[in-house]
Design a protein around this motif. Sequence first.
Motif, PDB file in Angstrom:
ATOM      1  N   THR A  83      81.596  77.890  64.045  1.00 38.28           N
ATOM      2  CA  THR A  83      80.832  77.160  63.248  1.00 38.28           C
ATOM      3  C   THR A  83      80.832  75.457  63.267  1.00 38.28           C
ATOM      4  O   THR A  83      82.160  75.402  63.475  1.00 38.28           O
ATOM      5  N   GLY A  89      79.744  71.445  63.097  1.00 34.50           N
ATOM      6  CA  GLY A  89      79.115  70.632  63.095  1.00 34.50           C
ATOM      7  C   GLY A  89      79.233  68.921  62.788  1.00 34.50           C
ATOM      8  O   GLY A  89      80.204  68.933  62.737  1.00 34.50           O
ATOM      9  N   ARG A 124      78.182  64.918  62.573  1.00 38.27           N
ATOM     10  CA  ARG A 124      77.097  63.653  62.330  1.00 38.27           C
ATOM     11  C   ARG A 124      77.676  62.046  62.911  1.00 38.27           C
ATOM     12  O   ARG A 124      78.377  62.376  64.074  1.00 38.27           O
ATOM     13  N   THR A 178      72.157  59.875  63.277  1.00 37.00           N
ATOM     14  CA  THR A 178      71.736  61.113  63.454  1.00 37.00           C
ATOM     15  C   THR A 178      72.474  61.699  61.713  1.00 37.00           C
ATOM     16  O   THR A 178      73.759  61.507  62.039  1.00 37.00           O
ATOM     17  N   PRO A 179      72.002  62.649  61.464  1.00 38.40           N
ATOM     18  CA  PRO A 179      72.225  62.908  60.078  1.00 38.40           C
ATOM     19  C   PRO A 179      73.274  64.246  60.848  1.00 38.40           C
ATOM     20  O   PRO A 179      73.725  65.009  61.437  1.00 38.40           O
ATOM     21  N   PHE A 180      73.765  64.774  59.347  1.00 33.76           N
ATOM     22  CA  PHE A 180      75.004  66.337  59.890  1.00 33.76           C
ATOM     23  C   PHE A 180      74.209  67.436  60.220  1.00 33.76           C
ATOM     24  O   PHE A 180      72.822  67.675  59.500  1.00 33.76           O
ATOM     25  N   THR A 181      74.502  68.126  61.248  1.00 38.97           N
ATOM     26  CA  THR A 181      74.093  68.943  61.820  1.00 38.97           C
ATOM     27  C   THR A 181      75.034  70.236  61.836  1.00 38.97           C
ATOM     28  O   THR A 181      75.995  69.813  62.201  1.00 38.97           O
ATOM     29  N   GLU A 182      74.018  71.613  61.685  1.00 35.75           N
ATOM     30  CA  GLU A 182      75.283  72.678  62.389  1.00 35.75           C
ATOM     31  C   GLU A 182      74.649  73.573  62.613  1.00 35.75           C
ATOM     32  O   GLU A 182      73.801  73.681  62.854  1.00 35.75           O
ATOM     33  N   ALA A 183      75.741  74.505  63.781  1.00 32.49           N
ATOM     34  CA  ALA A 183      74.959  75.297  64.481  1.00 32.49           C
ATOM     35  C   ALA A 183      76.314  76.482  63.994  1.00 32.49           C
ATOM     36  O   ALA A 183      77.325  76.047  64.492  1.00 32.49           O
ATOM     37  N   ILE A 200      75.483  65.963  69.772  1.00 24.20           N
ATOM     38  CA  ILE A 200      74.413  65.802  68.353  1.00 24.20           C
ATOM     39  C   ILE A 200      72.924  65.725  69.190  1.00 24.20           C
ATOM     40  O   ILE A 200      73.690  65.261  69.956  1.00 24.20           O
ATOM     41  N   GLY A 201      72.323  66.928  69.143  1.00 23.50           N
ATOM     42  CA  GLY A 201      70.817  66.463  69.478  1.00 23.50           C
ATOM     43  C   GLY A 201      70.932  68.038  70.375  1.00 23.50           C
ATOM     44  O   GLY A 201      69.189  67.621  70.946  1.00 23.50           O
ATOM     45  N   ALA A 253      69.143  73.596  70.129  1.00 26.02           N
ATOM     46  CA  ALA A 253      69.871  74.696  69.555  1.00 26.02           C
ATOM     47  C   ALA A 253      69.956  76.405  70.115  1.00 26.02           C
ATOM     48  O   ALA A 253      71.146  77.021  70.178  1.00 26.02           O
TER      49      ALA A 253
END
Length: 756
Positions: free
Chosen positions: A464, A466, A468, A481-486, A526-527, A530
């Motif tokens: 995982t 994540g 920002r 950019t706000p926190f995102t996770e994959a 980031i960005g 997906a």
Amino acid sequence: MAGALAILPTASWAQEADDSAGTEAAADSGEIVVTALKRGTLLQETPLAISAVTGASLQNAGTSSFTDLTRNAPSLRIVDGGPGNRRVILRGVTAAGEPTVGVYYDEAVVSGSVGTSSDAAGSTPDLRLFDVERAEVLRGPQGTLYGSGSMGGTLRIIYEKPRANRFEAAFSGNMTSVKSGDVGGSMDAMVNVPVIDDVLAIRAVGNYNQFAGYVDNVYRGYKDINDGHSYGGRLLTRFTPTQDLTIDLGAYYEKVATDSNRWIAETGIKYATDGRSESGNYDENKLYNATLTYDFGSVALTASTSYTDRFRTVVGDVSDTFNGRDNAAGCARYRLKNAGVCDAATLASYLADTRAILFSSLYQPQTVKAWSNEVRLSSTGDSPFNWTAGLFSQDRKTVVRSTLLLADPATGELKDFTNPANIAYDRTINDHLKQKAAFAELSYEFFDKLTVTGGARYYEYDKTVGGRIDRGQEHYVSNVTPFTEADSKETGVILKGNVSYQHSRDFLVYAQAAQGFRPGGVNQVIGLPAALAAYRADSLWNYEIGVKTRPMRNVYFNLAAYQIDWDDLQVSGRTSGAGSVFGLISNAGAARVQGLEVELTADPLPGLSLGLSAAYTDAKLTEDQVSTVVVSNGRKGDRLAYVPRYSGSLSAEYKWALSSTLEGMARLDATHTGDSYSTLSPNDTFRRHVPSNELVNIRFGLQQPDGEWGVSVFVNNLLDDTGIVSSGSSSNTGGKTTINSVAPRTIGINIRRRFR
């Protein structure tokens, strides 16, 4: 001797060799016992390509880091960017991503930080080698027993363990002077204390190392800027309440603080940089391990748990990235919010922002915390049926903060990191890898000569990632950019098959097919859409034949030939197609490595020991690194990066009696490393040639025959070869060529003493 074999004193091997009657017989012959198969076997009767060197040989050669093991093992290559920035390569298996070589200190596996490019392989922790029992270099994939990260092989450092039957102490000190550089020195010490006779003992080891600087900053007028230091040690406890039960506890610590030893080719001066801002590495490693072994008679249980706590700050001068951008054209290109239009007010703001970062460094604090656990059962005794089976788990959490930190234009010193006004870019990445595995390896000996081995490992991983961006940077085309996770998950099975024929004690032939793998993951970009975030595990098959022989009593000759087929490579590239373009890791292409390895050791005369190793490695892409997702520079026929075709080493050591209590010693170590390239494609703008080098070390000394004390003088890099180990370029250097090399000619003296 310092080659593939060395005579191991009985007192040393008896600590760990505990299994079979065959290994017990080694006490009389003095042969090396290794635990590469996770049970004790004689080196020359272990049917795989393995180099082993004893602690005594490491001491005689002046070895203090695993980087020096390239003198002892064919096909071993270390791309050395300084302490904490080392990439270990075996048999040419190297690529971006997770490590391709497993590195173990005793039972504890270690890993680098994923950094800002998901490249944990490039920052392998390097603990100092002093008071070592032996080092083992297992060449070829060791996936069934050692799991992910052992695609090219495994490097194992086995330290001396506490002894509960006697007091011991040892000391070794060095003073060195580098040509056109500074003075350095190191101290290592050990004390072994029995607490309860034959039951409980403690062994403490400490070290301090002052690096002799030799890189000058010609922009600032600073001399010997890489004169940093390191210190650390370990505390080991061994508890043996019964003959069958042993509990080992270990705490290891190493801290490094040094400016970067890289230099810039475009200065036109060897060992000179024109950096405007600081570069360096500040690395603190804490490693804890507990291992329990219990002998049930026909079966031995081993349970081990390890915890890694690493805090590392990587600092790299990137001022040249922004050279030539402080003008109207740069404003039109990079101030995207104005759609390429720069009026007077916008230009003034842009110039102020850009000129502030003309003196700046990427300042990247990173933490790695990992739990690794293994429990296994192994057969013991002299039965024709031998086996090992076990379970493994790992939970690794990494946090990387990448900032662009401003420097003082007058001095190049970085400004206060805790002040947000000094940070021109700020990104944080969280990387979490969980692994589980079950493995087994079984072998059966037919007719006391033919042994068939089969192995398998089931693995699963969950990664995982994540992140920002708290402060964007227009020159990086990066916005807040706000926190995102994959997340990425995968399961699989890898296999191994081996057939060996022990014609006699002096002749073994084997054939093997074995798989290796490493986990896939999730890109930190980031960005990134997906659908492109995850990449798969890559794997390879190694097909190998080898012979191990002793043609004469004091002569050993080993030969191995192999072919590696590597599919679905993890590669660095950029997204294909129209629209936004992202840099990422993906799966594309294939490679083949074909090689030959030779090891020869001999004691032709009393007191004379000779060692020779050589390797031919032909590592090339067999498919273009292009897919529907990614376009990379690699094309069919390109050589893999940092893999020389030819390499070899030679050692010679001679001891002669001067009196009943004094002997002389002379030693020579020489290595040749062929040329290579920093990237795959000849058309890559940032590709750099790494020339071949020849390094020669000599040592002369006086010592007591039983090793109680010794004094020696030495010259490392006798020929004063530039010895480039890595050479590269990137946009972060403004296209300039950064070089890491061995130190210039170094003269030194060593004094050592042992108390028993």
